[in-house]
Design a protein around this motif. Structure first.
Motif, mmCIF file in Angstrom:
data_model
loop_
_atom_site.group_PDB
_atom_site.id
_atom_site.type_symbol
_atom_site.label_atom_id
_atom_site.label_comp_id
_atom_site.label_asym_id
_atom_site.label_seq_id
_atom_site.Cartn_x
_atom_site.Cartn_y
_atom_site.Cartn_z
ATOM 1 N N GLN A 188 19.652 -26.603 47.276
ATOM 2 C CA GLN A 188 19.239 -25.314 46.876
ATOM 3 C C GLN A 188 18.324 -25.575 45.631
ATOM 4 O O GLN A 188 18.363 -26.666 44.856
ATOM 5 C CB GLN A 188 20.318 -24.436 46.273
ATOM 6 N N TYR A 189 17.385 -24.844 45.364
ATOM 7 C CA TYR A 189 16.339 -24.726 44.256
ATOM 8 C C TYR A 189 16.487 -23.925 43.108
ATOM 9 O O TYR A 189 17.036 -22.612 43.454
ATOM 10 C CB TYR A 189 14.925 -24.883 44.845
ATOM 11 N N SER A 190 16.176 -24.177 42.131
ATOM 12 C CA SER A 190 16.081 -23.056 40.779
ATOM 13 C C SER A 190 15.016 -23.589 39.930
ATOM 14 O O SER A 190 14.409 -24.784 39.921
ATOM 15 C CB SER A 190 17.357 -23.150 40.269
ATOM 16 N N ASP A 191 14.546 -22.759 39.267
ATOM 17 C CA ASP A 191 13.414 -22.986 38.232
ATOM 18 C C ASP A 191 13.996 -22.737 36.924
ATOM 19 O O ASP A 191 14.522 -21.579 36.571
ATOM 20 C CB ASP A 191 12.386 -21.820 38.518
ATOM 21 N N ALA A 192 14.162 -23.660 36.215
ATOM 22 C CA ALA A 192 14.753 -23.700 34.690
ATOM 23 C C ALA A 192 13.875 -22.613 33.779
ATOM 24 O O ALA A 192 14.394 -22.126 32.682
ATOM 25 C CB ALA A 192 15.038 -25.038 34.157
ATOM 26 N N LEU A 208 11.139 -27.203 38.350
ATOM 27 C CA LEU A 208 11.853 -27.148 39.339
ATOM 28 C C LEU A 208 13.142 -28.079 39.302
ATOM 29 O O LEU A 208 12.952 -29.128 39.249
ATOM 30 C CB LEU A 208 11.059 -27.285 40.819
ATOM 31 N N LEU A 209 14.407 -27.402 39.827
ATOM 32 C CA LEU A 209 15.574 -28.395 40.050
ATOM 33 C C LEU A 209 16.009 -28.051 41.457
ATOM 34 O O LEU A 209 15.866 -27.232 41.805
ATOM 35 C CB LEU A 209 16.669 -27.947 38.981
ATOM 36 N N ILE A 210 16.428 -29.320 41.799
ATOM 37 C CA ILE A 210 17.180 -29.429 43.285
ATOM 38 C C ILE A 210 18.590 -29.800 43.108
ATOM 39 O O ILE A 210 18.876 -30.605 42.263
ATOM 40 C CB ILE A 210 16.378 -30.349 44.034
ATOM 41 N N THR A 211 19.482 -29.026 43.855
ATOM 42 C CA THR A 211 20.916 -29.375 44.044
ATOM 43 C C THR A 211 21.359 -29.735 45.304
ATOM 44 O O THR A 211 21.175 -28.955 46.154
ATOM 45 C CB THR A 211 21.819 -28.191 43.477
ATOM 46 N N ASP A 212 21.925 -30.923 45.334
ATOM 47 C CA ASP A 212 22.385 -31.415 46.882
ATOM 48 C C ASP A 212 23.658 -30.655 47.131
ATOM 49 O O ASP A 212 24.462 -30.360 46.413
ATOM 50 C CB ASP A 212 22.478 -32.783 46.866
ATOM 51 N N ILE A 213 23.994 -30.659 48.363
ATOM 52 C CA ILE A 213 25.283 -29.618 48.948
ATOM 53 C C ILE A 213 25.693 -30.401 50.132
ATOM 54 O O ILE A 213 24.726 -30.662 51.055
ATOM 55 C CB ILE A 213 25.309 -28.042 48.994
ATOM 56 N N GLN A 214 26.895 -30.676 50.517
ATOM 57 C CA GLN A 214 27.477 -31.267 51.652
ATOM 58 C C GLN A 214 28.396 -30.159 52.043
ATOM 59 O O GLN A 214 29.327 -29.643 51.395
ATOM 60 C CB GLN A 214 28.034 -32.445 51.537
ATOM 61 N N HIS A 215 28.611 -29.933 53.450
ATOM 62 C CA HIS A 215 29.511 -29.154 54.053
ATOM 63 C C HIS A 215 29.365 -29.644 55.640
ATOM 64 O O HIS A 215 28.649 -30.196 56.080
ATOM 65 C CB HIS A 215 29.365 -27.777 53.838
ATOM 66 N N PRO A 216 30.746 -29.186 56.363
ATOM 67 C CA PRO A 216 30.709 -29.473 57.778
ATOM 68 C C PRO A 216 29.622 -28.562 58.476
ATOM 69 O O PRO A 216 28.948 -27.807 57.780
ATOM 70 C CB PRO A 216 32.145 -29.097 58.091
ATOM 71 N N PRO A 262 15.653 -33.058 38.650
ATOM 72 C CA PRO A 262 14.338 -32.489 38.817
ATOM 73 C C PRO A 262 13.811 -32.874 39.925
ATOM 74 O O PRO A 262 14.216 -33.757 40.414
ATOM 75 C CB PRO A 262 13.515 -33.188 37.717
ATOM 76 N N VAL A 263 12.969 -31.929 40.545
ATOM 77 C CA VAL A 263 12.302 -32.166 42.014
ATOM 78 C C VAL A 263 11.211 -33.111 41.443
ATOM 79 O O VAL A 263 10.589 -33.221 40.718
ATOM 80 C CB VAL A 263 11.543 -30.832 42.428
ATOM 81 N N ARG A 264 11.193 -34.336 42.759
ATOM 82 C CA ARG A 264 10.316 -35.388 42.105
ATOM 83 C C ARG A 264 8.769 -35.062 42.620
ATOM 84 O O ARG A 264 8.627 -34.569 43.798
ATOM 85 C CB ARG A 264 10.675 -36.621 42.929
ATOM 86 N N ALA A 265 7.905 -35.028 41.917
ATOM 87 C CA ALA A 265 6.507 -34.728 42.261
ATOM 88 C C ALA A 265 5.818 -35.441 43.089
ATOM 89 O O ALA A 265 6.157 -36.741 43.169
ATOM 90 C CB ALA A 265 5.668 -34.361 40.920
#
Length: 265
Positions: A188-192, A208-216, A262-265
């Protein structure tokens, strides 16, 4: 089971760092709307672009119960972090190329969750009055046992009321190209600098920030939705159709969340 083995369809490796939070999602109803990209593009921060399916952008309203939310190395606190939640989300990509979700608004019945997520994770959380009522046959003999009623009211007086009825048996979301596209999202992405996308703000810059998520892998059932009221985005100039283009239900899913970066440019 190792988290890396939880989902063989995950499109990129898990982060090297450990996860920081886990939660269980229950009684998830997804209500999906296809729309012209120009309707949603004003709400997307610089550095993200709308992800489209057959040249259409998609907006999804997601209603769920959050259970057993806990931070790593901490046990769940009974009932304190079990709450109802509603998400308004769309689908985006960043310069990293990872398909993810971008939240326009998130409502939760837990004020603690609202404070933590809005303050620490720069997500557009607000407090909401949200009732999710399963109607079982013994409670409502005249109704089909697979009916669920949802009543949601935000402080700005926008409302959502609908009920659903199951319309299919469960199937893997990956078996259908559209449900796969809508669910195969592992970040998911968000903007600080712009934590609330629905507020008019300068969009010339972003953090921009990115958050990794894991699920089945997702399993879904299609549902029929009878919409009674839906004014969620009317103040923002978006009138949603009375009938969604697709709606699904998922009984339960376990999720793990990593710390945002942070999202890598």
């Amino acid at each position: 089971m190792q988290l890396s083995e939880m989902n063989p369809t995950r499109p990129w490796p898990l982060p090297a760092a450990p996860w920081i939070m886990s939660q269980q999602w229950r009684d998830l109803t997804f209500i999906h709307y296809a729309m012209e990209p120009g309707v949603l593009s004003p709400f997307i921060p610089r550095g993200l672009e709308l992800d489209t399916y057959q040249e259409q952008a998609w907006l999804s309203v997601v209603v769920l119960r959050v259970h057993h939310l806990r931070m790593r190395f901490m046990p769940p606190i009974p009932s304190m972090l079990d709450f109802n939640q509603i998400n308004l989300r769309t689908y985006v990509r960043s310069c990293e190329g990872k398909p993810g979700v971008y939240f326009l608004r998130i409502g939760a019945t837990s004020r603690l969750a609202v404070f933590g997520a809005s303050t620490v994770m720069h997500l557009p959380f607000v407090h909401v009055d949200l009732q999710i009522d399963p109607m079982h046959s013994e409670m409502h003999p005249s109704r089909h046992p697979s009916v669920q009623h949802v009543d949601c009211r935000f402080s700005d007086r926008t409302t959502l009321q609908f009920h659903t009825m199951l319309d299919s048996s469960s199937f893997p979301a990956n078996a259908n190209p559209l449900t796969k596209w809508l669910t195969e999202r592992y970040c998911q992405y968000s903007d600080a600098l712009r934590p609330d996308p629905l507020q008019a703000q300068d969009t010339a810059s972003s953090k921009l920030l990115i958050t990794d998520i894991q699920h089945p892998p997702w399993s879904v059932q299609t549902v029929k939705v009878t919409m009674e009221q839906n004014s969620l985005l009317q103040p923002d100039g978006i009138l949603l159709p009375s009938s969604p283009h697709l709606a699904t239900y998922t009984d339960k899913l376990q999720a793990y969340v990593w710390w945002q970066r942070p999202v890598r440019a």
